[in-house]
Design an enzyme around this catalytic site. Structure first.
Site, mmCIF file in Angstrom:
data_model
loop_
_atom_site.group_PDB
_atom_site.id
_atom_site.type_symbol
_atom_site.label_atom_id
_atom_site.label_comp_id
_atom_site.label_asym_id
_atom_site.label_seq_id
_atom_site.Cartn_x
_atom_site.Cartn_y
_atom_site.Cartn_z
ATOM 1 N N ASN A 5 0.876 -1.177 0.000
ATOM 2 C CA ASN A 5 0.000 0.000 0.000
ATOM 3 C C ASN A 5 0.910 1.223 0.000
ATOM 4 O OD1 ASN A 5 -1.772 2.067 0.543
ATOM 5 N ND2 ASN A 5 -2.252 1.394 2.641
ATOM 6 N N TRP A 6 1.003 1.848 -1.164
ATOM 7 C CA TRP A 6 1.965 2.954 -1.298
ATOM 8 C C TRP A 6 1.458 4.252 -0.672
ATOM 9 C CZ3 TRP A 6 4.013 2.598 -7.088
ATOM 10 C CH2 TRP A 6 4.628 1.351 -7.260
ATOM 11 N N LYS A 7 0.182 4.294 -0.344
ATOM 12 C CA LYS A 7 -0.429 5.501 0.233
ATOM 13 C C LYS A 7 -0.157 6.714 -0.668
ATOM 14 C CE LYS A 7 -0.165 3.322 4.714
ATOM 15 N NZ LYS A 7 -0.056 3.441 6.165
ATOM 16 N N HIS A 90 -9.448 1.658 5.060
ATOM 17 C CA HIS A 90 -8.171 1.811 5.773
ATOM 18 C C HIS A 90 -8.349 2.777 6.941
ATOM 19 C CE1 HIS A 90 -4.057 2.863 6.699
ATOM 20 N NE2 HIS A 90 -3.701 1.766 6.062
ATOM 21 N N GLU A 92 -6.641 5.114 8.036
ATOM 22 C CA GLU A 92 -6.365 6.526 7.734
ATOM 23 C C GLU A 92 -7.593 7.196 7.118
ATOM 24 O OE1 GLU A 92 -2.787 5.745 5.527
ATOM 25 O OE2 GLU A 92 -1.776 5.223 7.403
ATOM 26 N N GLU A 160 -5.254 -4.512 10.867
ATOM 27 C CA GLU A 160 -4.172 -3.552 11.072
ATOM 28 C C GLU A 160 -4.435 -2.771 12.354
ATOM 29 O OE1 GLU A 160 -2.234 -2.466 7.048
ATOM 30 O OE2 GLU A 160 -4.029 -1.246 7.231
ATOM 31 N N GLY A 166 2.795 2.454 10.846
ATOM 32 C CA GLY A 166 3.808 3.498 10.686
ATOM 33 C C GLY A 166 4.566 3.835 11.956
ATOM 34 N N SER A 199 3.449 -1.739 10.217
ATOM 35 C CA SER A 199 4.907 -1.770 10.374
ATOM 36 C C SER A 199 5.532 -3.110 10.028
ATOM 37 C CB SER A 199 5.310 -1.377 11.807
ATOM 38 O OG SER A 199 4.876 -0.064 12.100
ATOM 39 N N GLY A 220 2.835 -1.118 4.279
ATOM 40 C CA GLY A 220 2.866 0.291 3.901
ATOM 41 C C GLY A 220 4.279 0.732 3.590
ATOM 42 N N GLY A 221 4.910 1.387 4.563
ATOM 43 C CA GLY A 221 6.224 1.999 4.364
ATOM 44 C C GLY A 221 7.249 1.113 3.662
HETATM 45 P P1 PGA Z 1 2.909 0.532 7.547
HETATM 46 O O1 PGA Z 1 1.438 0.720 6.922
HETATM 47 O O2 PGA Z 1 3.421 -0.779 7.053
HETATM 48 O O3 PGA Z 1 3.686 1.719 7.047
HETATM 49 O O4 PGA Z 1 2.743 0.542 9.037
HETATM 50 C C1 PGA Z 1 0.564 -0.374 6.795
HETATM 51 C C2 PGA Z 1 -0.774 0.090 6.319
HETATM 52 O O5 PGA Z 1 -1.247 1.137 6.783
HETATM 53 O O6 PGA Z 1 -1.389 -0.558 5.461
#
Ligand code: PGA
Length: 239
Positions: A5-7, A90, A92, A160, A166, A199, A220-221
């Site tokens: 997930n590149w956000k 998600h 966010e 999650e 993050g 993470s 994500g990251g």
């Molecule tokens: P993260 O994000 O790996 O950067 O914690 C995961 C996500 O929000 O899907």
């Protein structure tokens, strides 16, 4: 299944280079690997991924038909652009745009209708975990999906914990196992695909994947770095 997930990251050239690197990454046939770039890069990336086994996904879409919805993309557009999945709910988006499972039901239905599969995100906040309500909160995030007669057998759930996203923190193996079992219980499907996210990194992957009931990861990251993403896929395949 390992999904990146590149956000809201990557300029166009970086996105195309990263997609190319992922397309050239080796993985076993039995591992499904996918990336969810920003919506603007979906179309050019679908060309980069042509002929590769990498799945393409949208980070969000709405359930509406075509029409007057400034700034939105719908499920049909995502599918048309080459997506085979869409992340929905998600944390966010739940936090910033007030999305709830109930408000996401039209999007879930629309995604399924196009033949894509939803990667439906659930997870508790730190306060909810500390007050002992994590399992209930996640169960409540899932239950509305069952009440509307949708065939969600193709849906993927991503657990999650919000406090792990993050932050470099990770749930314990036992907490992950307990939650993944709860998700399957609520769904009533022992064979449901349930990913873990928050993470996940080359360093934490082995631990996360040792938890029983984990079907893969939503990353994500670490998915913004092709080597790290490949290392996570490799950790999954070693397990
Ligand atoms: P993260 O994000 O790996 O950067 O914690 C995961 C996500 O929000 O899907």
């Amino acid at each position: 299944m390992i999904i990146g997930n590149w956000k809201m990251n990557t300029a166009r050239a970086d996105a195309l280079a990263l997609a190319e690197a992922v397309a050239n990454m080796r993985h076993q046939d039995s591992t499904r690997v996918g990336i969810c770039p920003p919506a603007l890069w979906i179309d050019p990336i679908s060309q980069v991924l042509e002929g590769s086994s990498i799945l393409l996904g949208a980070q969000d879409c709405i359930g509406d038909q075509f029409g007057a919805q400034t700034g939105c993309i719908n499920a049909a557009m995502a599918a048309d652009a080459g997506c085979s999945m869409a992340i929905l709910g998600h944390s966010e988006r739940r936090a910033r745009f007030g999305e709830t499972t109930e408000s996401l039901l039209p999007a879930v239905a629309a995604v399924l209708e196009t033949g894509m599969f939803p990667v439906f995100c659930v997870g508790e906040t730190q306060i909810e975990r500390e007050s002992g309500r994590a399992l209930d909160v996640v169960a409540e995030q899932i239950r509305p999906l069952l009440s509307v007669g949708l065939d969600i057998s193709g849906m993927v759930i991503a657990y999650e914990p919000v406090w792990a996203i993050g932050t470099g923190l990770s749930a314990t193996r036992l907490d992950i196992e307990e939650m993944h079992a709860t998700v399957r219980d609520v769904l009533g499907r022992a064979d449901a695909l349930v990913l873990y996210g928050g993470s996940v990194s080359p360093e934490s992957a082995e631990d996360v994947f040792s938890a029983e009931g984990v079907s893969g990861a939503l990353v994500g990251g670490a998915s913004l770095n092709a080597d790290k993403f490949a290392a996570i896929v490799a950790a999954w395949e070693r397990k």
